[in-house]
Design a protein around this motif. Structure first.
Motif, PDB file in Angstrom:
ATOM      1  N   ALA A   1       1.144  -1.142   0.161  1.00 48.34           N
ATOM      2  CA  ALA A   1       0.397  -0.604  -0.194  1.00 48.34           C
ATOM      3  C   ALA A   1       0.831   1.099   0.122  1.00 48.34           C
ATOM      4  O   ALA A   1       0.400   2.751  -0.671  1.00 48.34           O
TER       5      ALA A   1
ATOM      6  N   GLU B   1      -0.911  -3.817   2.031  1.00 41.33           N
ATOM      7  CA  GLU B   1      -2.084  -3.802   1.414  1.00 41.33           C
ATOM      8  C   GLU B   1      -3.286  -4.300   2.904  1.00 41.33           C
ATOM      9  O   GLU B   1      -3.974  -3.690   3.532  1.00 41.33           O
TER      10      GLU B   1
ATOM     11  N   THR C   1      -2.996  -2.127   6.441  1.00 43.25           N
ATOM     12  CA  THR C   1      -2.901  -0.470   6.774  1.00 43.25           C
ATOM     13  C   THR C   1      -3.371  -0.231   7.628  1.00 43.25           C
ATOM     14  O   THR C   1      -3.587   0.932   8.261  1.00 43.25           O
TER      15      THR C   1
END
Length: 178
Positions: A107, A125, A128
């Motif tokens: 991310a 990802e 987060t």
């Protein structure tokens, strides 16, 4: 909580590096085999549970001794409980910062340096919302990854800053990039 963080980190950098499996020799355009040491040999003497001294652990708010992480054979790790953050130190003999950057699981992936070495701050990802941050830097023909996860949910800790702080303490204790 630490185990979940290790799982997220493994998802973030799992896979073979661009040169194939660890220990493979790569050939040049003429078909000759290189004589460079395989990454496993360069980093063989590095134990993730011995990268930090007792005083470095204590000054970082971590409790020792660390506990071996359940990881892949080419990716050894060590978990530490602590306050305000728990930590996982990983030795990866198949990745470098350059190859890790090419993964599509990030991310956030920002280049930086750790004591002059090529490094990155990264969040997968899946991490987060989990307050987990990774700092990785090149060592030997692989990388060292420091993953910090906030022990509580106070939002008062910058996990990336904490991981970078630890990375700066670990860096002098591992081989230079090959």
């Amino acid at each position: 909580m630490v185990a979940a963080g290790v799982g997220a980190a493994l998802l973030g950098v799992a896979g073979c590096g661009p040169g194939g499996l660890a220990g493979d020799e790569s050939g040049d355009a003429a078909g000759e085999t290189s004589t460079a040491k395989p990454s496993g040999e360069v980093l063989a003497g590095v134990d993730p549970c011995n990268m930090l001294s007792e005083s470095e652990l204590k000054s970082s708010g971590l409790q020792g001794p660390g506990e071996k992480a359940d990881t892949l054979s080419w990716r050894e790790g060590c978990n530490y409980d602590g306050d305000p953050a728990s930590l996982t130190l990983l030795k990866d003999t198949r990745q470098t910062v350059d190859s890790a950057e090419k993964k599509d699981t990030w991310a956030k992936f920002e280049r930086t340096e750790v004591n002059g070495r090529a490094a990155a701050t990264a969040v997968t990802e899946g991490s987060t919302q989990a307050q987990i941050c990774n700092v990785m830097f090149d060592a030997g023909q692989g990388l060292i990854q420091i993953q910090a996860q906030e022990a509580g949910r106070s939002d008062s800790l910058d996990e990336c800053a904490k991981a970078l702080e630890i990375a700066k303490k670990v860096e002098p204790n591992v081989p230079e990039p090959a």
